[in-house]
Design an enzyme around this catalytic site. Structure first.
Site, PDB file in Angstrom:
ATOM      1  N   GLY A   1       8.002   2.277  -8.155  1.00 12.41           N
ATOM      2  CA  GLY A   1       7.823   3.395  -7.282  1.00 12.41           C
ATOM      3  C   GLY A   1       7.504   3.000  -6.016  1.00 12.41           C
TER       4      GLY A   1
ATOM      5  N   GLU B   1       6.046  -8.820  -7.838  1.00 12.58           N
ATOM      6  CA  GLU B   1       7.241  -9.243  -6.982  1.00 12.58           C
ATOM      7  C   GLU B   1       7.682 -10.787  -6.990  1.00 12.58           C
ATOM      8  OE1 GLU B   1       7.375  -7.489  -3.362  1.00 12.58           O
ATOM      9  OE2 GLU B   1       6.298  -5.850  -3.813  1.00 12.58           O
TER      10      GLU B   1
ATOM     11  N   GLY C   1       1.012   2.925  -5.676  1.00 11.32           N
ATOM     12  CA  GLY C   1      -0.121   2.698  -6.444  1.00 11.32           C
ATOM     13  C   GLY C   1       0.134   1.401  -7.379  1.00 11.32           C
ATOM     14  N   LYS C   2       1.177   0.891  -7.139  1.00 13.17           N
ATOM     15  CA  LYS C   2       1.373  -0.304  -8.190  1.00 13.17           C
ATOM     16  C   LYS C   2       0.480  -1.602  -8.348  1.00 13.17           C
ATOM     17  CE  LYS C   2       5.423  -0.967  -6.107  1.00 13.17           C
ATOM     18  NZ  LYS C   2       5.334   0.062  -5.445  1.00 13.17           N
ATOM     19  N   SER C   3       0.273  -1.796  -7.000  1.00 15.02           N
ATOM     20  CA  SER C   3      -0.608  -3.138  -7.009  1.00 15.02           C
ATOM     21  C   SER C   3      -2.146  -2.391  -7.316  1.00 15.02           C
ATOM     22  CB  SER C   3      -0.746  -3.392  -5.459  1.00 15.02           C
ATOM     23  OG  SER C   3       0.463  -4.126  -5.138  1.00 15.02           O
TER      24      SER C   3
ATOM     25  N   GLY D   1       3.116   2.449  -1.515  1.00 16.26           N
ATOM     26  CA  GLY D   1       2.357   3.081  -1.535  1.00 16.26           C
ATOM     27  C   GLY D   1       1.877   3.919  -2.710  1.00 16.26           C
TER      28      GLY D   1
HETATM   29  P1  ADP Z   1       2.123  -0.215  -3.813  1.00 14.98           P
HETATM   30  O1  ADP Z   1       1.638  -1.523  -4.405  1.00 14.98           O
HETATM   31  O2  ADP Z   1       2.902   0.751  -4.975  1.00 14.98           O
HETATM   32  O3  ADP Z   1       2.697  -0.264  -2.564  1.00 14.98           O
HETATM   33  P2  ADP Z   1      -0.905   0.343  -3.311  1.00 14.98           P
HETATM   34  O4  ADP Z   1      -1.261   0.373  -4.862  1.00 14.98           O
HETATM   35  O5  ADP Z   1      -0.995  -0.907  -2.549  1.00 14.98           O
HETATM   36  O6  ADP Z   1       0.753   0.763  -3.426  1.00 14.98           O
HETATM   37  O7  ADP Z   1      -1.573   1.651  -2.561  1.00 14.98           O
HETATM   38  C1  ADP Z   1      -1.530   2.645  -3.061  1.00 14.98           C
HETATM   39  C2  ADP Z   1      -2.287   3.584  -1.695  1.00 14.98           C
HETATM   40  O8  ADP Z   1      -3.749   3.232  -1.773  1.00 14.98           O
HETATM   41  C3  ADP Z   1      -1.856   3.270  -0.434  1.00 14.98           C
HETATM   42  O9  ADP Z   1      -1.680   4.575   0.308  1.00 14.98           O
HETATM   43  C4  ADP Z   1      -2.706   2.348   0.252  1.00 14.98           C
HETATM   44  O10 ADP Z   1      -2.555   2.495   1.713  1.00 14.98           O
HETATM   45  C5  ADP Z   1      -3.871   2.713  -0.529  1.00 14.98           C
HETATM   46  N1  ADP Z   1      -4.990   1.399  -0.758  1.00 14.98           N
HETATM   47  C6  ADP Z   1      -4.220   0.355  -1.422  1.00 14.98           C
HETATM   48  N2  ADP Z   1      -5.571  -0.477  -1.452  1.00 14.98           N
HETATM   49  C7  ADP Z   1      -6.378   0.075  -0.765  1.00 14.98           C
HETATM   50  C8  ADP Z   1      -7.794  -0.522  -0.156  1.00 14.98           C
HETATM   51  N3  ADP Z   1      -8.079  -1.655  -0.567  1.00 14.98           N
HETATM   52  N4  ADP Z   1      -8.338   0.317   0.572  1.00 14.98           N
HETATM   53  C9  ADP Z   1      -7.790   1.418   1.206  1.00 14.98           C
HETATM   54  N5  ADP Z   1      -6.742   2.037   0.801  1.00 14.98           N
HETATM   55  C10 ADP Z   1      -6.019   1.163  -0.020  1.00 14.98           C
HETATM   56 MG    MG Z   2       2.079  -3.390  -3.872  1.00 11.68          MG
END
Ligand code: ADP
Ligand code: MG
Length: 258
Positions: free
Chosen positions: A36, A177, A41-43, A39
């Site tokens: 995806g 990754e 939500g993967k991580s 941002g």
């Molecule tokens: P991906 O890994 O797919 O790039 P993330 O899971 O990192 O996406 O992030 C999903 C959304 O949640 C993003 O909008 C990110 O800014 C937000 N986000 C992720 N972690 C945090 C956190 N610890 N605090 C606030 N917002 C977060």
């Molecule tokens: Mg990520």
């Protein structure tokens, strides 16, 4: 048998819904990719599954046992191991010592054993050293055993990171990754390692921007967009899914994506 089940997971940060009603499961000895846009939500999803974040709602089961909310230091007992996007190796230790540390996170001897039974501890050290060398051999890294991890080229450091994860003998391995920053031949080597792990019965959950790699090796792909699951299926299903193409693949398939 379902090694992992994720049911109706919700997670928000402040007003931002990072995960909304995510449900999927993964089979024993399989490769599942989560893809995806940035941002999506993967991580966050991996952090929820591996216990780093507690979901607002929903549950996670490993081998039929609920692990939602199990604290981070306990989650490894359920066979969950992950590597992190930023390489987590000890650069001031040798390659073999890095692998041996992976074993130490699971060996059970305690301080009392050290006092009562030195021979047992010594035997165990010897065993760990031999097993660590075996792992290095599998990763074609034996010749690096006594080098400091900091001396390795970047691609070899990425391999070492995965090798260290294997030492703890997990059933489920998260890779966030693993091919980032690698060239084509190094990426191919990582793909082969992942396939070999699957052949050895491991279940792999992969986050990876290299779509060729994802499409080549995944048994199942889960597609996230703005915190929602918009598709799930085989590589073939996903590449032909209209929603996925318009949200994500259309722009950048065949490229490393950011
Ligand atoms: P991906 O890994 O797919 O790039 P993330 O899971 O990192 O996406 O992030 C999903 C959304 O949640 C993003 O909008 C990110 O800014 C937000 N986000 C992720 N972690 C945090 C956190 N610890 N605090 C606030 N917002 C977060
Ligand atoms: Mg990520």
């Amino acid at each position: 048998m379902k090694v992992l089940e994720v049911k109706n997971i919700y997670k928000s940060f402040g007003g931002l819904m990072a995960l909304s009603n995510i449900t999927f499961d993964i089979d024993d000895a399989s490769i599942t990719s989560i893809i995806g846009p940035n941002g999506a939500g993967k991580s966050t999803l991996i952090n929820v599954i591996s216990g780093i974040y507690k979901p607002d709602k929903g549950s996670v089961f490993v081998g039929g046992r609920e692990i939602t909310g199990v604290p981070l230091h306990r989650i490894n007992r359920y066979g969950i191991k992950r590597t992190f996007q930023n390489i987590q190796i000890f650069s001031n230790l040798t390659v073999i010592e890095n692998i041996m540390l992976g074993f130490h996170s699971v060996t059970k001897y305690e301080f009392i054993n050290c006092i009562l039974n030195l021979k047992y501890v010594k035997d165990q050290e010897e065993f760990i050293k031999i097993e660590s060398r075996n792992i290095l051999k599998q990763f074609k890294m034996e010749h690096f055993a006594d080098k400091y991890a900091s001396e390795l080229p970047y691609g070899q450091q990425k391999k070492l990171e995965i090798a260290r994860t294997i030492a703890a003998n997990p059933d489920i391995i998260f890779l966030d990754e693993p091919a980032a920053g690698l060239n084509i031949s190094e990426t191919k080597e990582i793909s082969e390692i992942i396939i070999r792990l699957k052949m050895n019965g491991k279940s792999i959950i992969l986050i990876e921007h290299d779509m060729n790699m994802v499409m080549d090796i995944s048994d199942k792909i889960v597609v996230l967009n703005f915190g929602e699951k918009i598709a799930e299926g085989s590589s073939y299903d996903i590449q032909n899914n209209i929603d996925v193409i318009s949200a994500y693949l259309g722009k950048s398939f065949n490229n490393k994506m950011e």
